[in-house]
Design an enzyme around this catalytic site. Structure first.
Site, PDB file in Angstrom:
ATOM      1  CB  CYS A   1      32.501  13.342  15.940  1.00  0.00           C
ATOM      2  SG  CYS A   1      30.223  13.079  15.966  1.00  0.00           S
TER       3      CYS A   1
ATOM      4  CG  HIS B   1      32.395   9.881  13.264  1.00  0.00           C
ATOM      5  ND1 HIS B   1      32.441   9.510  14.832  1.00  0.00           N
ATOM      6  CD2 HIS B   1      31.092  10.444  12.614  1.00  0.00           C
ATOM      7  CE1 HIS B   1      31.048   9.771  15.338  1.00  0.00           C
ATOM      8  NE2 HIS B   1      30.756  10.336  14.213  1.00  0.00           N
TER       9      HIS B   1
ATOM     10  CG  ASN C   1      27.444   9.599  15.874  1.00  0.00           C
ATOM     11  OD1 ASN C   1      28.587   9.954  16.578  1.00  0.00           O
ATOM     12  ND2 ASN C   1      27.100  10.688  14.859  1.00  0.00           N
TER      13      ASN C   1
HETATM   14  N1  ACO Z   1      11.762   8.475  11.345  1.00  0.00           N
HETATM   15  C1  ACO Z   1      11.373   8.873   9.830  1.00  0.00           C
HETATM   16  N2  ACO Z   1      11.432   9.509   8.666  1.00  0.00           N
HETATM   17  C2  ACO Z   1      11.827  10.917   9.771  1.00  0.00           C
HETATM   18  C3  ACO Z   1      12.808  10.597  10.485  1.00  0.00           C
HETATM   19  C4  ACO Z   1      13.028   9.751  11.243  1.00  0.00           C
HETATM   20  N3  ACO Z   1      13.672   8.945  12.497  1.00  0.00           N
HETATM   21  N4  ACO Z   1      13.630  11.851  10.553  1.00  0.00           N
HETATM   22  C5  ACO Z   1      13.228  12.372   9.726  1.00  0.00           C
HETATM   23  N5  ACO Z   1      12.788  11.686   8.449  1.00  0.00           N
HETATM   24  C6  ACO Z   1      11.551  12.602   7.726  1.00  0.00           C
HETATM   25  C7  ACO Z   1      11.845  13.568   7.535  1.00  0.00           C
HETATM   26  O1  ACO Z   1      10.987  14.346   8.360  1.00  0.00           O
HETATM   27  C8  ACO Z   1      11.820  13.968   6.141  1.00  0.00           C
HETATM   28  O2  ACO Z   1      10.480  13.948   5.880  1.00  0.00           O
HETATM   29  P1  ACO Z   1      10.011  14.844   4.546  1.00  0.00           P
HETATM   30  O3  ACO Z   1      10.800  14.497   3.250  1.00  0.00           O
HETATM   31  O4  ACO Z   1       8.085  14.637   4.362  1.00  0.00           O
HETATM   32  O5  ACO Z   1      10.163  16.357   4.874  1.00  0.00           O
HETATM   33  C9  ACO Z   1      11.922  12.688   5.469  1.00  0.00           C
HETATM   34  O6  ACO Z   1      12.863  11.808   6.800  1.00  0.00           O
HETATM   35  C10 ACO Z   1      14.144  13.145   4.466  1.00  0.00           C
HETATM   36  O7  ACO Z   1      14.298  14.058   6.171  1.00  0.00           O
HETATM   37  P2  ACO Z   1      16.046  14.400   6.174  1.00  0.00           P
HETATM   38  O8  ACO Z   1      16.441  15.176   6.940  1.00  0.00           O
HETATM   39  O9  ACO Z   1      16.274  15.017   3.885  1.00  0.00           O
HETATM   40  O10 ACO Z   1      17.768  12.739   5.680  1.00  0.00           O
HETATM   41  P3  ACO Z   1      18.230  12.459   5.060  1.00  0.00           P
HETATM   42  O11 ACO Z   1      18.275  11.129   4.010  1.00  0.00           O
HETATM   43  O12 ACO Z   1      19.151  13.766   4.993  1.00  0.00           O
HETATM   44  O13 ACO Z   1      18.956  11.828   6.137  1.00  0.00           O
HETATM   45  C11 ACO Z   1      20.196  11.825   8.349  1.00  0.00           C
HETATM   46  C12 ACO Z   1      19.132  11.672   7.581  1.00  0.00           C
HETATM   47  C13 ACO Z   1      20.188  10.163   8.429  1.00  0.00           C
HETATM   48  C14 ACO Z   1      20.115  12.501   9.518  1.00  0.00           C
HETATM   49  C15 ACO Z   1      21.155  12.532   7.327  1.00  0.00           C
HETATM   50  O14 ACO Z   1      21.031  13.758   7.002  1.00  0.00           O
HETATM   51  C16 ACO Z   1      23.290  11.874   8.633  1.00  0.00           C
HETATM   52  O15 ACO Z   1      23.346  10.998   8.530  1.00  0.00           O
HETATM   53  N6  ACO Z   1      23.469  13.168   8.232  1.00  0.00           N
HETATM   54  C17 ACO Z   1      24.815  13.241   8.754  1.00  0.00           C
HETATM   55  C18 ACO Z   1      24.472  13.124  10.058  1.00  0.00           C
HETATM   56  C19 ACO Z   1      26.226  13.359  10.470  1.00  0.00           C
HETATM   57  O16 ACO Z   1      26.871  12.968  10.296  1.00  0.00           O
HETATM   58  N7  ACO Z   1      26.780  13.579  11.766  1.00  0.00           N
HETATM   59  C20 ACO Z   1      27.536  13.842  12.480  1.00  0.00           C
HETATM   60  C21 ACO Z   1      28.053  14.737  12.843  1.00  0.00           C
HETATM   61  S1  ACO Z   1      27.215  14.082  14.682  1.00  0.00           S
HETATM   62  C22 ACO Z   1      28.304  15.268  16.104  1.00  0.00           C
HETATM   63  O17 ACO Z   1      28.436  15.944  15.976  1.00  0.00           O
HETATM   64  C23 ACO Z   1      27.785  15.060  17.386  1.00  0.00           C
END
Ligand code: ACO
Length: 331
Positions: free
Chosen positions: A116, A258, A288
């Site tokens: 990214c 980003h 993204n």
């Molecule tokens: N739908 C429903 N539930 C989901 C989904 C989904 N699509 N995905 C995960 N869950 C569930 C998980 O299983 C978990 O359930 P549990 O509590 O029963 O175990 C719960 O939701 C929470 O999951 P987390 O991964 O902890 O959720 P979080 O609040 O951290 O959000 C996210 C996840 C959106 C991916 C976030 O962590 C994020 O944005 N991270 C940064 C990503 C990023 O910025 N990447 C940039 C670089 S990308 C690149 O370089 C290509």
């Protein structure tokens, strides 16, 4: 370190594929919900490239628009850098296909891989090569067909990403107020490669008949850990570039970050003490798009009039590597 002869952004462009995939569409594919996706990420829909539409096709379309706005013919462009983690082929570089699509036969063309952060890495490289006198102009492009590298059965990643391309033309600034790139900064932390990667398809893990069913050539991410690093690194990087440009947070008319997650963007705006109405977002429409995201956002901010001549703009990005980068521009 001196930033050398002034270099400016002479034009921007972007391209998004026609096909829209909504959160409701994803509800039919994996166990997810519109409510989860919107509250955790802010994303409402994303674009998906056609089967016969490759990264280079999107890159060339975005590049052509940037060239048109800059008033430069493809034949006159001297350097093409494509930032991508989803190249058409491992070799040759996607930039070579782009050169061919555009008819830019006079250009030197190569790719860079910084996820990214790639578009701003490309900006820094092109800026330096122009200010050193090696090239008079450059077309830099962030382009991704992430849909080809997504595990569509993994709800933790497939809801986040989309396809698209964004581009900018760089050349020597002729006068103040030309869109000068005032300062750039970038960094890498290779200790964190495990947080975000495409594990298969490279020399470490070729795809063979024995592992083909494991979907190893798709994005894997430890989202929660990536989130924390993203907030810290983007804040530090933006602060550094603002200082390097001799500016203060209150001088910044628009931050173009980003486009990964609205919660990350909120956290950065708060930590930089920049009001939310001075932060550009479009991830609601596109998800993204990795290297393309900041480039598409910059083009939309430019063409919509969200950035006005003479205003200061800060671009700040973060991605796999881990990598991060920022740029300060006087538009
Ligand atoms: N739908 C429903 N539930 C989901 C989904 C989904 N699509 N995905 C995960 N869950 C569930 C998980 O299983 C978990 O359930 P549990 O509590 O029963 O175990 C719960 O939701 C929470 O999951 P987390 O991964 O902890 O959720 P979080 O609040 O951290 O959000 C996210 C996840 C959106 C991916 C976030 O962590 C994020 O944005 N991270 C940064 C990503 C990023 O910025 N990447 C940039 C670089 S990308 C690149 O370089 C290509």
């Amino acid at each position: 370190m001196s930033e050398g002869i002034p270099v400016c952004i002479a034009g921007t462009g972007s391209y998004l594929p026609e096909k829209v995939m909504t959160n409701a569409d994803l509800e039919k594919i994996v166990d997810t919900s519109e409510e989860w996706i919107v509250t955790r990420t802010g994303i409402r829909e994303r674009r998906i490239a056609a089967e016969d539409e490759f990264t280079s096709h999107m890159a060339a379309k975005a590049g052509a628009k940037a060239l048109e706005q800059a008033g430069i013919e493809a034949a006159d462009i001297q350097l093409i850098i494509v930032a991508t983690i989803t190249p058409d082929t491992l070799t040759p570089a996607t930039a070579c296909y782009v050169q061919q699509h555009l008819g830019a036969q006079g250009a030197v063309a190569f790719d860079i891989s910084a996820a990214c952060s790639g578009f701003l890495y490309a900006m820094k490289i092109a800026k330096r090569l122009i200010s050193d006198g090696a090239f008079e102009n450059a077309l830099i492009i962030g382009a991704e067909k992430l849909s080809a590298f997504i595990n569509w059965e993994d709800r933790s990643t497939c809801v986040l990403f989309g396809d698209g391309a964004g581009a900018a033309v760089l050349r020597k600034a002729e006068k103040p107020g030309d869109g000068e790139i005032l300062a750039t900064e970038m960094g890498t932390d290779g200790r964190q490669t495990r947080l975000l990667n495409i594990p298969g398809g490279g020399s470490a893990c070729p795809i063979t008949i024995n592992n083909a069913d494991q979907r190893l050539a798709t994005l894997a991410m430890l989202g929660r850990e990536v989130f924390k690093h993203a907030v810290t690194r983007m804040k530090q990087s933006a602060e550094k570039v603002i200082e390097r440009a001799g500016l203060k947070a209150e001088d910044i008319a628009l931050v173009v970050p980003h486009q990964a997650n609205l919660r990350i963007i909120d956290a950065i705006a708060e930590r930089l003490d920049v009001p939310y109405d001075r932060v550009f977002t479009n991830l609601q429409k596109y998800g993204n798009t990795s290297a393309a995201a900041v480039a598409i956002a910059l083009d939309e901010a430019n063409r919509s009039g969200a950035i006005k001549k003479g205003e200061h703009v800060v671009l700040v990005v973060f991605g796999a590597g881990l990598t991060w980068a920022a740029g300060a521009i006087r538009w």
